[in-house]
Design a protein around this motif. Structure first.
Motif, PDB file in Angstrom:
ATOM      1  N   THR A  56      26.229  58.887  18.190  1.00  0.00           N
ATOM      2  CA  THR A  56      26.538  59.260  19.668  1.00  0.00           C
ATOM      3  C   THR A  56      25.509  58.646  20.507  1.00  0.00           C
ATOM      4  O   THR A  56      24.466  58.501  20.399  1.00  0.00           O
ATOM      5  CB  THR A  56      26.585  60.800  19.566  1.00  0.00           C
ATOM      6  OG1 THR A  56      25.441  61.393  19.308  1.00  0.00           O
ATOM      7  CG2 THR A  56      27.720  61.387  18.856  1.00  0.00           C
ATOM      8  N   VAL A  57      26.178  58.334  21.874  1.00  0.00           N
ATOM      9  CA  VAL A  57      25.481  57.744  22.675  1.00  0.00           C
ATOM     10  C   VAL A  57      25.930  58.346  24.151  1.00  0.00           C
ATOM     11  O   VAL A  57      26.668  59.006  24.394  1.00  0.00           O
ATOM     12  CB  VAL A  57      25.493  56.219  22.818  1.00  0.00           C
ATOM     13  CG1 VAL A  57      24.804  55.606  21.626  1.00  0.00           C
ATOM     14  CG2 VAL A  57      26.986  55.783  22.853  1.00  0.00           C
ATOM     15  N   ALA A  58      25.198  58.110  25.418  1.00  0.00           N
ATOM     16  CA  ALA A  58      25.518  58.619  26.387  1.00  0.00           C
ATOM     17  C   ALA A  58      26.914  58.213  27.143  1.00  0.00           C
ATOM     18  O   ALA A  58      27.070  59.174  28.135  1.00  0.00           O
ATOM     19  CB  ALA A  58      24.133  58.303  27.543  1.00  0.00           C
ATOM     20  N   SER A  59      27.410  57.445  26.937  1.00  0.00           N
ATOM     21  CA  SER A  59      28.655  57.049  27.456  1.00  0.00           C
ATOM     22  C   SER A  59      29.428  55.761  26.512  1.00  0.00           C
ATOM     23  O   SER A  59      28.756  55.281  25.900  1.00  0.00           O
ATOM     24  CB  SER A  59      28.656  56.432  29.054  1.00  0.00           C
ATOM     25  OG  SER A  59      27.851  55.230  28.885  1.00  0.00           O
ATOM     26  N   GLY A  60      30.587  55.704  26.943  1.00  0.00           N
ATOM     27  CA  GLY A  60      31.240  54.430  26.385  1.00  0.00           C
ATOM     28  C   GLY A  60      30.593  53.301  26.750  1.00  0.00           C
ATOM     29  O   GLY A  60      30.555  52.093  25.803  1.00  0.00           O
ATOM     30  N   THR A  61      30.159  52.999  28.128  1.00  0.00           N
ATOM     31  CA  THR A  61      29.395  51.846  28.446  1.00  0.00           C
ATOM     32  C   THR A  61      28.198  51.504  27.671  1.00  0.00           C
ATOM     33  O   THR A  61      27.837  50.612  27.262  1.00  0.00           O
ATOM     34  CB  THR A  61      29.084  52.018  30.119  1.00  0.00           C
ATOM     35  OG1 THR A  61      30.442  52.295  30.704  1.00  0.00           O
ATOM     36  CG2 THR A  61      28.417  50.697  30.496  1.00  0.00           C
ATOM     37  N   GLU A  62      27.264  52.570  27.434  1.00  0.00           N
ATOM     38  CA  GLU A  62      26.104  52.470  26.559  1.00  0.00           C
ATOM     39  C   GLU A  62      26.509  52.123  25.264  1.00  0.00           C
ATOM     40  O   GLU A  62      25.852  51.435  24.519  1.00  0.00           O
ATOM     41  CB  GLU A  62      25.576  53.929  26.814  1.00  0.00           C
ATOM     42  CG  GLU A  62      24.782  54.445  28.087  1.00  0.00           C
ATOM     43  CD  GLU A  62      23.509  53.418  28.197  1.00  0.00           C
ATOM     44  OE1 GLU A  62      22.803  53.225  27.498  1.00  0.00           O
ATOM     45  OE2 GLU A  62      23.440  52.990  29.465  1.00  0.00           O
ATOM     46  N   ALA A  63      27.740  52.594  24.752  1.00  0.00           N
ATOM     47  CA  ALA A  63      27.866  52.245  23.252  1.00  0.00           C
ATOM     48  C   ALA A  63      28.157  50.836  23.082  1.00  0.00           C
ATOM     49  O   ALA A  63      27.466  49.975  22.310  1.00  0.00           O
ATOM     50  CB  ALA A  63      29.193  53.101  23.079  1.00  0.00           C
ATOM     51  N   LEU A  64      28.794  50.360  24.249  1.00  0.00           N
ATOM     52  CA  LEU A  64      28.914  49.020  24.344  1.00  0.00           C
ATOM     53  C   LEU A  64      27.905  48.146  24.283  1.00  0.00           C
ATOM     54  O   LEU A  64      27.303  46.994  23.713  1.00  0.00           O
ATOM     55  CB  LEU A  64      29.832  48.390  25.309  1.00  0.00           C
ATOM     56  CG  LEU A  64      31.498  48.956  25.045  1.00  0.00           C
ATOM     57  CD1 LEU A  64      32.102  48.672  26.476  1.00  0.00           C
ATOM     58  CD2 LEU A  64      32.211  48.263  24.029  1.00  0.00           C
ATOM     59  N   LEU A  65      26.841  48.377  25.486  1.00  0.00           N
ATOM     60  CA  LEU A  65      25.433  47.800  25.556  1.00  0.00           C
ATOM     61  C   LEU A  65      24.608  47.997  24.445  1.00  0.00           C
ATOM     62  O   LEU A  65      24.030  46.739  24.001  1.00  0.00           O
ATOM     63  CB  LEU A  65      24.792  48.535  26.936  1.00  0.00           C
ATOM     64  CG  LEU A  65      23.653  47.792  27.341  1.00  0.00           C
ATOM     65  CD1 LEU A  65      23.460  46.674  27.979  1.00  0.00           C
ATOM     66  CD2 LEU A  65      22.805  48.843  28.358  1.00  0.00           C
ATOM     67  N   ILE A  66      24.653  49.029  24.062  1.00  0.00           N
ATOM     68  CA  ILE A  66      23.496  49.083  22.735  1.00  0.00           C
ATOM     69  C   ILE A  66      24.233  48.322  21.734  1.00  0.00           C
ATOM     70  O   ILE A  66      23.499  47.882  20.913  1.00  0.00           O
ATOM     71  CB  ILE A  66      23.649  50.646  22.202  1.00  0.00           C
ATOM     72  CG1 ILE A  66      22.936  51.278  23.464  1.00  0.00           C
ATOM     73  CG2 ILE A  66      22.917  50.805  20.984  1.00  0.00           C
ATOM     74  CD1 ILE A  66      22.835  53.151  23.428  1.00  0.00           C
ATOM     75  N   SER A  67      25.460  48.267  21.306  1.00  0.00           N
ATOM     76  CA  SER A  67      25.968  47.509  20.238  1.00  0.00           C
ATOM     77  C   SER A  67      25.659  45.906  20.463  1.00  0.00           C
ATOM     78  O   SER A  67      25.266  45.403  19.549  1.00  0.00           O
ATOM     79  CB  SER A  67      27.497  47.650  20.209  1.00  0.00           C
ATOM     80  OG  SER A  67      27.770  48.960  19.862  1.00  0.00           O
ATOM     81  N   LEU A  68      25.859  45.572  21.640  1.00  0.00           N
ATOM     82  CA  LEU A  68      25.287  44.161  21.865  1.00  0.00           C
ATOM     83  C   LEU A  68      24.046  44.044  21.688  1.00  0.00           C
ATOM     84  O   LEU A  68      23.520  42.968  21.325  1.00  0.00           O
ATOM     85  CB  LEU A  68      25.958  43.787  23.401  1.00  0.00           C
ATOM     86  CG  LEU A  68      27.038  43.761  23.661  1.00  0.00           C
ATOM     87  CD1 LEU A  68      27.413  43.386  25.081  1.00  0.00           C
ATOM     88  CD2 LEU A  68      27.850  42.540  22.963  1.00  0.00           C
ATOM     89  N   MET A  69      23.145  44.940  22.129  1.00  0.00           N
ATOM     90  CA  MET A  69      21.636  44.627  22.041  1.00  0.00           C
ATOM     91  C   MET A  69      21.265  44.819  20.564  1.00  0.00           C
ATOM     92  O   MET A  69      20.325  44.056  19.910  1.00  0.00           O
ATOM     93  CB  MET A  69      20.797  45.867  22.619  1.00  0.00           C
ATOM     94  CG  MET A  69      21.036  45.943  24.037  1.00  0.00           C
ATOM     95  SD  MET A  69      20.191  47.495  24.842  1.00  0.00           S
ATOM     96  CE  MET A  69      18.465  46.873  24.550  1.00  0.00           C
ATOM     97  N   ALA A  70      22.128  45.574  19.604  1.00  0.00           N
ATOM     98  CA  ALA A  70      21.709  45.393  18.311  1.00  0.00           C
ATOM     99  C   ALA A  70      21.968  44.292  17.591  1.00  0.00           C
ATOM    100  O   ALA A  70      21.458  43.994  16.366  1.00  0.00           O
ATOM    101  CB  ALA A  70      22.676  46.723  17.652  1.00  0.00           C
ATOM    102  N   LEU A  71      23.000  43.450  18.211  1.00  0.00           N
ATOM    103  CA  LEU A  71      23.250  42.302  17.589  1.00  0.00           C
ATOM    104  C   LEU A  71      22.168  41.171  18.195  1.00  0.00           C
ATOM    105  O   LEU A  71      22.613  39.954  17.821  1.00  0.00           O
ATOM    106  CB  LEU A  71      24.847  41.999  17.971  1.00  0.00           C
ATOM    107  CG  LEU A  71      25.875  42.700  17.368  1.00  0.00           C
ATOM    108  CD1 LEU A  71      27.179  42.148  17.960  1.00  0.00           C
ATOM    109  CD2 LEU A  71      25.729  42.586  15.750  1.00  0.00           C
ATOM    110  N   GLY A  72      21.529  41.574  19.062  1.00  0.00           N
ATOM    111  CA  GLY A  72      20.546  40.479  19.428  1.00  0.00           C
ATOM    112  C   GLY A  72      21.123  39.659  20.545  1.00  0.00           C
ATOM    113  O   GLY A  72      20.721  38.462  20.963  1.00  0.00           O
TER     114      GLY A  72
END
Length: 368
Positions: A56-72
């Motif tokens: 779980t994360v702070a928003s749908g936007t954060e979900a996308l951002l964190i996913s991209l960051m996790a992929l480097g």
């Protein structure tokens, strides 16, 4: 006439005891950040989707951002996506210094056209991000196959509007490498503020996402990667837990109301976004196509019935993004943006109100 665009008040009245009990439990234990309801919700959503991990994360936007960051993903990288979506889809790509590569949409579903994706892949392509627009998943099997042929490019489903939908018997958010959803109040499963979640069955991606959402910490004050403050607070998780009590019923209602909309619109010959037979839509929005949208909206406004436009301008024509690509490279998205109009839709939408909406379409301005 009083027809709400989304009837959150009726939903609250139906769930008031459960919601109040959940909120009171959080107020009693006082763990407002990362309290027990956070993990409880993640476990419930893992079971619901079939994904191994829910973060779980702070928003749908954060979900996308964190996913991209996790992929480097970062400067010099490209992410293939659709221009016909809410700005957050492209916003997170640009925030990381990467480039969104926009691929045109299907004219009937308004989802990204999988047949056009392969031609957009370059050596710099680091992810493909289809959007499950209006609540209906895109052609995920075809997209996953394309990604596999090109070195297993990660596929991130932007499922902000489609939690609860199914694709060939599988749940949205568990259709690709990563799935991201939003719990914004108007979504099919919403909280009372901002919230979102990331889904994956990849252990390494899940671990990266968990660390990134708490400032890159692997344990307290040990920052193993760059992160963000991206947690979903305990109160919002508690509210979603309460709403899960009748979520299956709400999805069944959305399917029934959507089918009835389709039948009524077919009877009057009004164009609409279609649903593919091998998947379901949870109708995050129910969207029709109007040749003279301004006139149709005007007739609804006079009747006191709300409508909305999702979305009036493709992202590759928006001032902040049009320098990244040619605005004319997605002609179907450009034309569709002039016609789409969303009608009132929620699980508590009555048959009488639905007929009123369709009768207004019938007596108002029709498609050319």
């Amino acid at each position: 006439m009083s027809i709400p665009f989304i009837d959150l008040k009726a939903q609250y009245r139906a769930l008031q005891p459960q919601i109040q009990a959940r909120i009171n439990a959080v107020l009693e234990h006082g763990q407002y950040i990362m309290g027990p309801e956070v993990r409880e919700l993640e476990e419930r959503l893992e079971a619901y989707t079939g994904a191994k991990h829910c973060i779980t994360v702070a928003s749908g936007t954060e979900a996308l951002l964190i996913s991209l960051m996790a992929l480097g993903i970062g400067p010099g990288d490209e992410v293939i996506t659709t221009p016909f979506t809410f700005v957050a889809t492209a916003e997170v790509i640009v925030l990381l210094g990467a480039k969104p590569v926009f691929v045109d949409i299907e004219p009937d579903t308004c989802n990204i056209d999988a047949n056009l994706i392969e031609a957009a892949i370059t050596p710099r392509t680091k992810a493909i991000m289809p959007v499950s627009l209006y609540g209906q998943p895109a052609d995920m099997d075809e997209i996953n196959a394309i990604a596999a042929r090109h070195g297993n490019i990660p596929v991130i489903e932007d499922a902000a509007q489609s939690f609860g939908a199914e694709y060939k018997g599988r749940k949205s958010c568990n259709l690709s490498s990563i799935g991201c959803t939003s719990f914004f109040p108007s979504k099919p499963l919403g909280c009372y503020g901002d919230g979102g979640a990331i889904f994956t069955s990849d252990d390494a991606i899940a671990q990266a996402c968990r660390e990134i959402r708490v400032h890159g910490q692997s344990k307290r004050y040990v920052h193993t990667r760059v992160g963000v403050g991206g947690r979903m607070d305990t109160l919002q998780c508690a509210i979603v837990l309460a709403k899960l009590e009748r979520f299956d019923w709400e999805i069944a209602q959305r399917l029934e109301i959507g089918a009835r909309y389709n039948q009524l619109l077919d009877e009057i010959g009004f164009k609409r976004v279609i649903q593919r037979p091998d998947r379901t839509s949870v109708y995050g929005q129910f969207t029709v196509l109007c040749e003279d949208r301004e006139a149709v909206q005007s007739s609804f406004q006079k009747a006191g019935i709300p409508t909305a436009v999702h979305y009036p301008v493709p992202l590759n024509e928006q001032p902040a993004y049009k320098h990244l690509c040619c605005p004319d490279c997605t002609p179907i998205a450009k034309e569709t943006a002039k016609k789409v109009m969303s009608l009132p839709m929620s699980a508590d939408f009555s048959y009488e109100d639905q007929r009123t909406v369709c009768n207004l379409l019938k007596t108002g301005v029709h498609d050319a």
